[in-house]
Design a protein around this motif. Structure first.
Motif, PDB file in Angstrom:
ATOM      1  N   UNK A   1       0.822  -1.207   0.000  1.00  0.00           N
ATOM      2  CA  UNK A   1       0.000   0.000   0.000  1.00  0.00           C
ATOM      3  C   UNK A   1       0.859   1.261   0.000  1.00  0.00           C
ATOM      4  N   UNK A   2       2.067   1.156   0.551  1.00  0.00           N
ATOM      5  CA  UNK A   2       2.935   2.329   0.646  1.00  0.00           C
ATOM      6  C   UNK A   2       3.557   2.720  -0.688  1.00  0.00           C
ATOM      7  N   UNK A   3       3.720   1.756  -1.600  1.00  0.00           N
ATOM      8  CA  UNK A   3       4.448   2.079  -2.837  1.00  0.00           C
ATOM      9  C   UNK A   3       3.671   1.836  -4.118  1.00  0.00           C
ATOM     10  N   UNK A   4       2.532   1.146  -4.028  1.00  0.00           N
ATOM     11  CA  UNK A   4       1.811   0.763  -5.243  1.00  0.00           C
ATOM     12  C   UNK A   4       1.309   1.974  -6.023  1.00  0.00           C
ATOM     13  N   UNK A   5       0.779   2.956  -5.309  1.00  0.00           N
ATOM     14  CA  UNK A   5       0.243   4.126  -5.998  1.00  0.00           C
ATOM     15  C   UNK A   5       1.303   4.854  -6.798  1.00  0.00           C
ATOM     16  N   UNK A   6       2.471   5.046  -6.218  1.00  0.00           N
ATOM     17  CA  UNK A   6       3.539   5.752  -6.927  1.00  0.00           C
ATOM     18  C   UNK A   6       4.012   4.952  -8.142  1.00  0.00           C
ATOM     19  N   UNK A   7       4.091   3.648  -7.982  1.00  0.00           N
ATOM     20  CA  UNK A   7       4.499   2.817  -9.110  1.00  0.00           C
ATOM     21  C   UNK A   7       3.522   2.954 -10.275  1.00  0.00           C
ATOM     22  N   UNK A   8       2.232   2.826  -9.997  1.00  0.00           N
ATOM     23  CA  UNK A   8       1.232   2.872 -11.064  1.00  0.00           C
ATOM     24  C   UNK A   8       1.064   4.265 -11.648  1.00  0.00           C
ATOM     25  N   UNK A   9       1.390   5.291 -10.867  1.00  0.00           N
ATOM     26  CA  UNK A   9       1.308   6.654 -11.375  1.00  0.00           C
ATOM     27  C   UNK A   9       2.393   6.944 -12.402  1.00  0.00           C
ATOM     28  N   UNK A  10       3.447   6.123 -12.395  1.00  0.00           N
ATOM     29  CA  UNK A  10       4.588   6.371 -13.281  1.00  0.00           C
ATOM     30  C   UNK A  10       4.702   5.357 -14.404  1.00  0.00           C
ATOM     31  N   UNK A  11       4.518   4.099 -14.094  1.00  0.00           N
ATOM     32  CA  UNK A  11       4.690   3.035 -15.087  1.00  0.00           C
ATOM     33  C   UNK A  11       3.381   2.877 -15.862  1.00  0.00           C
ATOM     34  N   UNK A  12       3.424   2.965 -17.186  1.00  0.00           N
ATOM     35  CA  UNK A  12       2.177   3.044 -17.950  1.00  0.00           C
ATOM     36  C   UNK A  12       1.483   1.697 -18.156  1.00  0.00           C
ATOM     37  N   UNK A  13       0.157   1.729 -18.071  1.00  0.00           N
ATOM     38  CA  UNK A  13      -0.708   0.648 -18.557  1.00  0.00           C
ATOM     39  C   UNK A  13      -0.357  -0.723 -17.998  1.00  0.00           C
ATOM     40  N   UNK A  14      -0.145  -0.792 -16.684  1.00  0.00           N
ATOM     41  CA  UNK A  14       0.078  -2.085 -16.033  1.00  0.00           C
ATOM     42  C   UNK A  14      -1.265  -2.818 -15.963  1.00  0.00           C
ATOM     43  N   UNK A  15      -1.297  -4.026 -16.485  1.00  0.00           N
ATOM     44  CA  UNK A  15      -2.547  -4.773 -16.569  1.00  0.00           C
ATOM     45  C   UNK A  15      -2.926  -5.453 -15.261  1.00  0.00           C
ATOM     46  N   UNK A  16      -1.912  -5.936 -14.544  1.00  0.00           N
ATOM     47  CA  UNK A  16      -2.194  -6.713 -13.335  1.00  0.00           C
ATOM     48  C   UNK A  16      -1.024  -6.629 -12.379  1.00  0.00           C
ATOM     49  N   UNK A  17      -1.332  -6.556 -11.095  1.00  0.00           N
ATOM     50  CA  UNK A  17      -0.303  -6.707 -10.061  1.00  0.00           C
ATOM     51  C   UNK A  17      -0.661  -7.926  -9.220  1.00  0.00           C
ATOM     52  N   UNK A  18       0.343  -8.718  -8.899  1.00  0.00           N
ATOM     53  CA  UNK A  18       0.136  -9.835  -7.967  1.00  0.00           C
ATOM     54  C   UNK A  18       0.861  -9.478  -6.679  1.00  0.00           C
ATOM     55  N   UNK A  19       0.119  -9.493  -5.576  1.00  0.00           N
ATOM     56  CA  UNK A  19       0.652  -9.029  -4.296  1.00  0.00           C
ATOM     57  C   UNK A  19       0.290 -10.056  -3.232  1.00  0.00           C
ATOM     58  N   UNK A  20       1.284 -10.459  -2.461  1.00  0.00           N
ATOM     59  CA  UNK A  20       1.043 -11.454  -1.433  1.00  0.00           C
ATOM     60  C   UNK A  20       1.666 -11.111  -0.096  1.00  0.00           C
ATOM     61  N   UNK A  21       2.991 -11.034  -0.055  1.00  0.00           N
ATOM     62  CA  UNK A  21       3.696 -10.903   1.222  1.00  0.00           C
ATOM     63  C   UNK A  21       3.229  -9.677   1.995  1.00  0.00           C
ATOM     64  N   UNK A  22       3.256  -8.510   1.358  1.00  0.00           N
ATOM     65  CA  UNK A  22       2.857  -7.283   2.050  1.00  0.00           C
ATOM     66  C   UNK A  22       1.375  -7.317   2.404  1.00  0.00           C
ATOM     67  N   UNK A  23       0.563  -7.778   1.488  1.00  0.00           N
ATOM     68  CA  UNK A  23      -0.885  -7.785   1.722  1.00  0.00           C
ATOM     69  C   UNK A  23      -1.251  -8.673   2.911  1.00  0.00           C
ATOM     70  N   UNK A  24      -0.665  -9.845   2.972  1.00  0.00           N
ATOM     71  CA  UNK A  24      -0.984 -10.753   4.082  1.00  0.00           C
ATOM     72  C   UNK A  24      -0.434 -10.184   5.392  1.00  0.00           C
ATOM     73  N   UNK A  25       0.750  -9.569   5.341  1.00  0.00           N
ATOM     74  CA  UNK A  25       1.298  -8.944   6.535  1.00  0.00           C
ATOM     75  C   UNK A  25       0.414  -7.815   7.039  1.00  0.00           C
ATOM     76  N   UNK A  26      -0.053  -6.967   6.138  1.00  0.00           N
ATOM     77  CA  UNK A  26      -0.941  -5.865   6.522  1.00  0.00           C
ATOM     78  C   UNK A  26      -2.271  -6.386   7.051  1.00  0.00           C
ATOM     79  N   UNK A  27      -2.715  -7.510   6.500  1.00  0.00           N
ATOM     80  CA  UNK A  27      -3.994  -8.082   6.917  1.00  0.00           C
ATOM     81  C   UNK A  27      -3.957  -8.596   8.351  1.00  0.00           C
ATOM     82  N   UNK A  28      -2.771  -8.886   8.877  1.00  0.00           N
ATOM     83  CA  UNK A  28      -2.673  -9.318  10.274  1.00  0.00           C
ATOM     84  C   UNK A  28      -3.173  -8.224  11.220  1.00  0.00           C
ATOM     85  N   UNK A  29      -3.045  -6.981  10.793  1.00  0.00           N
ATOM     86  CA  UNK A  29      -3.452  -5.856  11.637  1.00  0.00           C
ATOM     87  C   UNK A  29      -4.849  -5.341  11.281  1.00  0.00           C
ATOM     88  N   UNK A  30      -5.159  -5.307  10.003  1.00  0.00           N
ATOM     89  CA  UNK A  30      -6.404  -4.675   9.563  1.00  0.00           C
ATOM     90  C   UNK A  30      -7.485  -5.662   9.160  1.00  0.00           C
TER      91      UNK A  30
END
Length: 255
Positions: free
Chosen positions: A205-234
């Protein structure tokens, strides 16, 4: 809008650390889909450290039932062994929507580099052909700034997946401009060659927005480690929805 495929490998790591069936990988994946995730990613490894063959079958049934994509990642060069039939054999059995080929060895904790097309193209070609015959969309894991993308296109691949680990590390240091430029150049080169662009590794969540704001037309992101870690709290459902909000904001910003 960029699609979110949630990698549930870490759920299996936790389950395997204790044995038994909890936490339930399929239940976790179902929760992600109920929250709005567009697909599920898994990367079964020959040493069965997390996702195992029976998980792949179960998740294939789940994703088909929900009408979403299963993205199956793996090293197509790794030989089969007890409990692991080999990457192509798994793809042949479950026919995932997308097969993402990754050149990782048994000793790697996680995927940390892309293919060298000068070295690997000849061996990759018959495997790409076989996967396409199975009806899989084929994506190849690549480093930002890699050479030989034209060979990836000639192999018949449909997409590349940008390895975003170096970008995440550089952003955490406060100096992401160089890595973002490399990712952008590689994405544009791939797109000019007719290849779609996916991305993954250490996105959060901390870096995805900046990445997509710069790199054009990304079709899909696969995210696991950070998402599951963040989910432990939220919580898992809340965390998936927060990622979808980031993707929606990025889509609106590009529009």
């Amino acid at each position: 809008m960029t699609l979110l495929s949630v990698n549930v490998n870490k759920i299996a790591v936790l389950r395997n650390s204790r044995g038994g069936a909890e936490p339930d990988v399929v239940r976790a994946a179902r929760t992600c889909l109920a929250a709005g995730a567009h697909g599920i990613t898994v990367h079964p490894r020959p040493d069965q450290r997390h996702i195992r063959t029976h998980d792949v079958y179960a998740l294939s049934t789940l994703t088909r039932t929900h009408g979403v994509e299963l993205n199956l990642e793996g090293n197509p060069f790794a030989p089969p062994r007890e409990g692991y039939p080999g990457f192509l054999a798994l793809c042949d059995a479950v026919r995932p929507a997308q097969a993402t080929l990754v050149p990782d060895g048994d000793g790697q904790i996680t995927s940390d580099h892309g293919f060298d097309f000068t070295r690997d193209a000849e061996r990759l070609h018959p495997l790409v052909v076989a996967l396409k015959t199975m009806g899989c969309r084929v994506s190849l894991f690549v480093d930002a700034g890699c050479e030989g993308l034209e060979k990836a296109a000639l192999l018949g691949a449909d997409r590349i997946e940008l390895y975003t680990g170096p970008f995440a590390e550089s952003l955490a240091r406060g100096d992401a401009a160089g890595e973002l430029a490399r990712c952008t150049r590689t994405a544009r080169e791939a797109q000019m060659l007719g290849l779609g662009v996916n991305a993954g590794h250490d996105l959060s969540q901390d870096n995805l927005g900046e990445f997509l704001a710069t790199v054009p037309d990304v079709l899909e992101v696969s995210i696991g480690h950070a998402l599951i870690g963040e989910a432990l709290y939220a919580g898992l459902e809340t965390t998936v929805r927060r990622y979808l909000d980031v993707l929606d904001d990025a889509s609106n910003g590009q529009g």
